[in-house]
Write a protein that holds these residues in place. Structure first.
Motif, mmCIF file in Angstrom:
data_model
loop_
_atom_site.group_PDB
_atom_site.id
_atom_site.type_symbol
_atom_site.label_atom_id
_atom_site.label_comp_id
_atom_site.label_asym_id
_atom_site.label_seq_id
_atom_site.Cartn_x
_atom_site.Cartn_y
_atom_site.Cartn_z
ATOM 1 N N ALA A 1 -7.007 16.574 -33.459
ATOM 2 C CA ALA A 1 -6.364 16.333 -32.173
ATOM 3 C C ALA A 1 -7.409 16.100 -31.093
ATOM 4 O O ALA A 1 -7.213 15.267 -30.209
ATOM 5 C CB ALA A 1 -5.464 17.497 -31.800
ATOM 6 N N LEU B 1 -8.638 12.553 -31.427
ATOM 7 C CA LEU B 1 -7.652 11.601 -30.916
ATOM 8 C C LEU B 1 -7.616 11.613 -29.402
ATOM 9 O O LEU B 1 -7.509 10.567 -28.763
ATOM 10 C CB LEU B 1 -6.271 11.931 -31.485
ATOM 11 N N LEU B 2 -7.720 12.798 -28.812
ATOM 12 C CA LEU B 2 -7.736 12.914 -27.364
ATOM 13 C C LEU B 2 -8.973 12.250 -26.792
ATOM 14 O O LEU B 2 -8.895 11.534 -25.782
ATOM 15 C CB LEU B 2 -7.670 14.384 -26.959
ATOM 16 N N ARG C 1 -8.554 8.520 -26.889
ATOM 17 C CA ARG C 1 -7.650 8.084 -25.822
ATOM 18 C C ARG C 1 -8.371 8.064 -24.479
ATOM 19 O O ARG C 1 -8.231 7.138 -23.699
ATOM 20 C CB ARG C 1 -6.448 9.030 -25.783
ATOM 21 N N ILE D 1 1.154 8.385 -32.699
ATOM 22 C CA ILE D 1 0.344 9.478 -32.149
ATOM 23 C C ILE D 1 -1.112 9.084 -31.930
ATOM 24 O O ILE D 1 -1.796 9.689 -31.111
ATOM 25 C CB ILE D 1 0.421 10.749 -33.011
ATOM 26 N N ASP D 2 -1.594 8.077 -32.645
ATOM 27 C CA ASP D 2 -2.969 7.621 -32.432
ATOM 28 C C ASP D 2 -3.099 6.886 -31.098
ATOM 29 O O ASP D 2 -4.132 6.967 -30.440
ATOM 30 C CB ASP D 2 -3.416 6.699 -33.564
ATOM 31 N N HIS E 1 -0.815 7.326 -28.502
ATOM 32 C CA HIS E 1 -0.244 8.143 -27.431
ATOM 33 C C HIS E 1 -0.458 9.627 -27.712
ATOM 34 O O HIS E 1 0.495 10.400 -27.845
ATOM 35 C CB HIS E 1 1.240 7.823 -27.266
ATOM 36 N N THR E 2 -1.706 10.010 -27.784
ATOM 37 C CA THR E 2 -2.075 11.390 -28.075
ATOM 38 C C THR E 2 -1.532 12.341 -27.015
ATOM 39 O O THR E 2 -1.115 13.458 -27.327
ATOM 40 C CB THR E 2 -3.607 11.520 -28.150
ATOM 41 N N ASP E 3 -1.515 11.889 -25.758
ATOM 42 C CA ASP E 3 -1.031 12.735 -24.675
ATOM 43 C C ASP E 3 0.433 13.127 -24.881
ATOM 44 O O ASP E 3 0.816 14.276 -24.643
ATOM 45 C CB ASP E 3 -1.218 12.055 -23.327
ATOM 46 N N ALA F 1 1.977 13.268 -27.812
ATOM 47 C CA ALA F 1 2.011 14.157 -28.980
ATOM 48 C C ALA F 1 1.634 15.583 -28.583
ATOM 49 O O ALA F 1 2.271 16.548 -29.013
ATOM 50 C CB ALA F 1 1.074 13.640 -30.067
ATOM 51 N N ILE F 2 0.647 15.723 -27.744
ATOM 52 C CA ILE F 2 0.236 17.044 -27.282
ATOM 53 C C ILE F 2 1.321 17.669 -26.407
ATOM 54 O O ILE F 2 1.649 18.845 -26.543
ATOM 55 C CB ILE F 2 -1.114 16.967 -26.535
#
Length: 170
Positions: A2, A5-6, A9, A123-124, A126-128, A130-131
């Motif tokens: 995570a 990914l963040l 992003r 999710i790759d 739009h990591t935000d 997903a979190i």
């Protein structure tokens, strides 16, 4: 993962917001070629990157039941502010179970003939999101009604289980 990914992003947002013109690699690495082209001894080649392009999806009636989320504002507009209940599929392109669940879910939503719509969130990209929605495993599907999360499941489900999930949302 995570965190990676963040970070990805964040880096992509930093490069997207940059307003300085981007020179091609050849003009940075080989300045002598650029000087030659300015002196008339060769063709002038100056590449500049244009603004980033965004993908647009059709808004035809055939595509109105299932759509891909483009950004946070799109999610707010089409999911949170939706009058119609929304099934949100958090998935990833590299996820095998997501490739199994996605078409099943689309089929079950299409059977509802507009009573429910489906949003797909990678999710790759739009990591935000997903979190924010505490997605730790894909596929994760949440049901949103009147802006509130009313139900959620993780993993692949059979068509019968999906039908029960969607019927509870209506």
């Amino acid at each position: 993962m995570a965190q990676r990914l963040l970070l990805r992003r964040l880096v992509s947002l930093t490069f997207t917001k940059s307003s300085a013109p981007v020179r091609s690699r050849s003009s940075v690495v080989l300045p002598s070629l650029s000087s030659l082209s300015r002196h008339g001894t060769g063709p002038s080649i100056q590449h500049q990157a244009g603004p980033p392009t965004t993908r647009r999806f059709s808004k035809s009636p055939a595509c109105s039941v299932t759509f891909n989320i483009q950004d946070q504002l799109d999610f707010t507009d089409r999911v949170i502010n939706s009058k119609t209940p929304v099934v949100v599929d958090f998935h990833a392109s590299w996820c095998g179970p997501c490739r199994t669940l996605g078409p099943r879910l689309e089929k079950m939503v299409a059977k509802q003939e507009g009573k429910v719509i489906m949003a797909k969130v990678d999710i790759d990209d739009h990591t935000d999101l997903a979190i924010e929605y505490k997605v730790t495993v894909v596929p994760t599907v949440i049901a949103v009604k009147d802006g509130d999360v009313v139900d959620k499941f993780v993993g692949v489900k059979s068509e019968d289980e999906l039908e029960v999930f969607i019927k509870k949302l209506i």
